[in-house]
Scaffold this active site. Structure first.
Site, PDB file in Angstrom:
ATOM      1  N   GLY A 197      76.531 -37.076  25.846  1.00 36.50           N
ATOM      2  CA  GLY A 197      77.186 -35.810  26.144  1.00 36.50           C
ATOM      3  C   GLY A 197      76.859 -35.344  27.542  1.00 36.50           C
ATOM      4  N   ARG A 198      75.886 -34.416  27.653  1.00 39.72           N
ATOM      5  CA  ARG A 198      75.581 -33.774  28.925  1.00 39.72           C
ATOM      6  C   ARG A 198      75.329 -34.703  30.109  1.00 39.72           C
ATOM      7  NH1 ARG A 198      71.788 -29.723  25.695  1.00 39.72           N
ATOM      8  NH2 ARG A 198      71.803 -31.627  24.432  1.00 39.72           N
TER       9      ARG A 198
ATOM     10  N   ASN B  45      81.386 -32.260  -4.767  1.00 42.04           N
ATOM     11  CA  ASN B  45      82.812 -31.979  -4.963  1.00 42.04           C
ATOM     12  C   ASN B  45      83.462 -31.407  -3.699  1.00 42.04           C
ATOM     13  OD1 ASN B  45      85.214 -31.682  -6.663  1.00 42.04           O
ATOM     14  ND2 ASN B  45      84.822 -29.486  -6.438  1.00 42.04           N
ATOM     15  N   THR B  46      82.769 -30.501  -3.037  1.00 40.16           N
ATOM     16  CA  THR B  46      83.311 -29.882  -1.818  1.00 40.16           C
ATOM     17  C   THR B  46      83.451 -30.914  -0.702  1.00 40.16           C
ATOM     18  OG1 THR B  46      82.292 -27.793  -2.433  1.00 40.16           O
ATOM     19  CG2 THR B  46      82.903 -28.029  -0.131  1.00 40.16           C
TER      20      THR B  46
ATOM     21  N   LYS C 258      84.000 -38.254  21.114  1.00 34.47           N
ATOM     22  CA  LYS C 258      83.483 -37.582  19.914  1.00 34.47           C
ATOM     23  C   LYS C 258      83.908 -36.121  19.934  1.00 34.47           C
ATOM     24  CE  LYS C 258      79.029 -36.179  19.391  1.00 34.47           C
ATOM     25  NZ  LYS C 258      79.059 -34.823  18.818  1.00 34.47           N
TER      26      LYS C 258
ATOM     27  N   GLN D 250      66.965 -32.399  23.248  1.00 36.47           N
ATOM     28  CA  GLN D 250      66.755 -33.657  22.520  1.00 36.47           C
ATOM     29  C   GLN D 250      65.278 -34.051  22.591  1.00 36.47           C
ATOM     30  OE1 GLN D 250      68.992 -34.822  20.696  1.00 36.47           O
ATOM     31  NE2 GLN D 250      70.997 -34.970  21.655  1.00 36.47           N
TER      32      GLN D 250
ATOM     33  N   ASP E 298      82.716 -35.691  14.446  1.00 37.53           N
ATOM     34  CA  ASP E 298      81.297 -35.454  14.127  1.00 37.53           C
ATOM     35  C   ASP E 298      81.133 -34.057  13.525  1.00 37.53           C
ATOM     36  OD1 ASP E 298      78.461 -35.482  14.231  1.00 37.53           O
ATOM     37  OD2 ASP E 298      78.417 -34.938  16.350  1.00 37.53           O
ATOM     38  N   LEU E 299      81.513 -33.919  12.252  1.00 40.58           N
ATOM     39  CA  LEU E 299      81.411 -32.597  11.621  1.00 40.58           C
ATOM     40  C   LEU E 299      80.197 -32.491  10.698  1.00 40.58           C
ATOM     41  CD1 LEU E 299      85.183 -31.787  10.934  1.00 40.58           C
ATOM     42  CD2 LEU E 299      83.758 -31.148  12.886  1.00 40.58           C
ATOM     43  N   LYS E 300      79.498 -33.597  10.494  1.00 38.42           N
ATOM     44  CA  LYS E 300      78.223 -33.599   9.757  1.00 38.42           C
ATOM     45  C   LYS E 300      78.304 -32.792   8.462  1.00 38.42           C
ATOM     46  CE  LYS E 300      75.345 -33.808  13.965  1.00 38.42           C
ATOM     47  NZ  LYS E 300      76.265 -33.426  15.061  1.00 38.42           N
ATOM     48  N   LEU E 301      79.190 -33.204   7.562  1.00 36.13           N
ATOM     49  CA  LEU E 301      79.349 -32.437   6.322  1.00 36.13           C
ATOM     50  C   LEU E 301      78.068 -32.485   5.483  1.00 36.13           C
ATOM     51  CD1 LEU E 301      82.968 -33.336   5.122  1.00 36.13           C
ATOM     52  CD2 LEU E 301      82.231 -31.698   6.844  1.00 36.13           C
ATOM     53  N   HIS E 302      77.752 -31.356   4.868  1.00 36.77           N
ATOM     54  CA  HIS E 302      76.545 -31.245   4.031  1.00 36.77           C
ATOM     55  C   HIS E 302      76.796 -30.109   3.049  1.00 36.77           C
ATOM     56  CE1 HIS E 302      71.814 -30.968   3.998  1.00 36.77           C
ATOM     57  NE2 HIS E 302      72.337 -31.094   2.801  1.00 36.77           N
ATOM     58  N   ASP E 303      77.229 -30.463   1.821  1.00 38.92           N
ATOM     59  CA  ASP E 303      77.558 -29.446   0.820  1.00 38.92           C
ATOM     60  C   ASP E 303      77.488 -30.126  -0.538  1.00 38.92           C
ATOM     61  OD1 ASP E 303      78.674 -27.164  -0.521  1.00 38.92           O
ATOM     62  OD2 ASP E 303      79.738 -26.623   1.319  1.00 38.92           O
TER      63      ASP E 303
ATOM     64  N   THR F  80      68.551 -36.026  16.423  1.00 39.62           N
ATOM     65  CA  THR F  80      67.714 -36.525  17.524  1.00 39.62           C
ATOM     66  C   THR F  80      66.995 -35.391  18.262  1.00 39.62           C
ATOM     67  OG1 THR F  80      69.790 -36.655  18.766  1.00 39.62           O
ATOM     68  CG2 THR F  80      68.882 -38.711  17.962  1.00 39.62           C
TER      69      THR F  80
ATOM     70  N   ASP G 266      81.802 -31.971  24.104  1.00 42.76           N
ATOM     71  CA  ASP G 266      81.262 -30.681  23.666  1.00 42.76           C
ATOM     72  C   ASP G 266      81.824 -29.566  24.551  1.00 42.76           C
ATOM     73  OD1 ASP G 266      79.862 -31.721  21.504  1.00 42.76           O
ATOM     74  OD2 ASP G 266      78.159 -32.277  22.743  1.00 42.76           O
TER      75      ASP G 266
HETATM   76  O1  C5P Z   1      74.494 -33.688  25.446  1.00 45.72           O
HETATM   77  P1  C5P Z   1      73.876 -34.722  24.551  1.00 45.72           P
HETATM   78  O2  C5P Z   1      73.953 -36.132  25.109  1.00 45.72           O
HETATM   79  O3  C5P Z   1      72.488 -34.358  24.102  1.00 45.72           O
HETATM   80  O4  C5P Z   1      74.833 -34.710  23.274  1.00 45.72           O
HETATM   81  C1  C5P Z   1      74.558 -35.418  22.086  1.00 45.72           C
HETATM   82  C2  C5P Z   1      75.690 -35.222  21.126  1.00 45.72           C
HETATM   83  O5  C5P Z   1      75.409 -35.936  19.928  1.00 45.72           O
HETATM   84  C3  C5P Z   1      75.913 -33.773  20.713  1.00 45.72           C
HETATM   85  O6  C5P Z   1      77.324 -33.600  20.538  1.00 45.72           O
HETATM   86  C4  C5P Z   1      75.214 -33.649  19.379  1.00 45.72           C
HETATM   87  O7  C5P Z   1      75.840 -32.715  18.531  1.00 45.72           O
HETATM   88  C5  C5P Z   1      75.368 -35.048  18.822  1.00 45.72           C
HETATM   89  N1  C5P Z   1      74.334 -35.480  17.866  1.00 45.72           N
HETATM   90  C6  C5P Z   1      72.996 -35.525  18.189  1.00 45.72           C
HETATM   91  N2  C5P Z   1      72.065 -35.952  17.264  1.00 45.72           N
HETATM   92  C7  C5P Z   1      72.463 -36.334  16.046  1.00 45.72           C
HETATM   93  C8  C5P Z   1      73.810 -36.302  15.717  1.00 45.72           C
HETATM   94  C9  C5P Z   1      74.731 -35.861  16.663  1.00 45.72           C
HETATM   95  O8  C5P Z   1      72.627 -35.198  19.322  1.00 45.72           O
HETATM   96  N3  C5P Z   1      71.588 -36.801  15.180  1.00 45.72           N
END
Ligand code: C5P
Length: 240
Positions: free
Chosen positions: A212-213, A67-68, A32, A192, A59-64, A121, A10
């Site tokens: 991530g963090r 067709n798109t 990711k 979270q 991880d672009l989480k498409l939601h449309d 989450t 991120d």
């Molecule tokens: O920093 P952290 O560990 O909270 O990062 C979690 C990563 O997972 C972020 O990139 C976030 O966009 C992604 N994510 C999430 N929950 C989801 C799907 C993706 O936290 N349900």
């Protein structure tokens, strides 16, 4: 089933990303790419990471509309990622269309695993019920979305480790669970809400944890990653 730790890159630039990754030398962790990095640097970021030998979850989480999403997946398929995703809330028709687009775009190449986000989450059961007006428990909602994803032909879901047991028993052990919401013992949860530790995620039987963090913001990201590996794979299987 392969198990792995996916580091959420991120970051907002390619320089920041590769400075960060240089600490891992030849380890080449599974990574990711989310919206921030993709919108900042575009598909070249994905291509470069793949060229350098990384496994990539886009991880672009498409939601449309279906067709798109189908046409977008067809384009994304050309980047050769390992995992990509959509939101299950986009409906079964949208998820099936995404899979069709992915298959068309891959044209015989290795098909990426297509998975669906169940509920983020960061969303609590309270918010689910009072703000989103979904009158069911988080567990039942997530399980239902997972069953929808399975019916649409997807390979698995993104969920909290806390929901893995229910999902595996409803959808089968081969149905992949990719789980963010990972924090070390006594660490800040940030935004979270449905969280657990790497060790507990392992006990709950998840396939991939997304971190991530706890790694990117650690004083030593490499040490934090290694701790994660020990906790998630177990000291007996850990041979870094
Ligand atoms: O920093 P952290 O560990 O909270 O990062 C979690 C990563 O997972 C972020 O990139 C976030 O966009 C992604 N994510 C999430 N929950 C989801 C799907 C993706 O936290 N349900």
């Amino acid at each position: 089933m392969p198990k792995d730790i996916i580091i959420a890159l991120d970051f907002s630039s390619s320089k920041e990303t590769f400075d960060f990754l240089s600490q891992f030398k030849s380890l080449h962790p599974f990574v990711k790419i989310g919206m921030e990095l993709f919108y900042a640097e575009g598909p070249e970021m994905v291509r470069r990471l793949k060229r350098e030998g990384y496994k990539v979850f886009l991880d672009l989480k498409l939601h449309d509309i279906p067709n798109t999403v189908k046409k977008t997946m067809k384009v994304l398929a050309q980047h050769g990622v390992d995992i990509c995703n959509v939101h299950a809330a986009g409906t079964n028709a949208m998820m099936s269309a995404a899979l069709e687009g992915l298959k068309e775009g891959c044209a015989g190449q290795q098909l990426p695993k297509l998975i669906a986000v169940t509920q983020l989450t960061s969303t609590s059961e309270d918010v689910l019920q009072k703000e989103l007006l979904i009158p069911y428990s988080m567990e039942d909602t997530v399980k239902h979305y997972a069953l929808n994803a399975k019916e649409a032909g997807l390979a698995g879901v993104v969920c909290s480790p806390l929901e893995v047991t229910k999902i595996k028993s409803a959808c089968g052990n081969d149905f992949i669970t990719v789980t963010p919401g990972i924090r070390f013992e006594n660490a800040a949860s940030d935004d979270q809400t449905r969280i657990t530790t790497p060790a507990r995620a392992r006990e709950l039987g998840t396939d991939y944890i997304v971190v991530g963090r706890p790694i990117t913001q650690a004083d030593s990201p490499l040490m934090a990653y290694m701790k994660c590996c020990r906790d998630f794979f177990g000291a007996e299987n850990y041979c870094m």
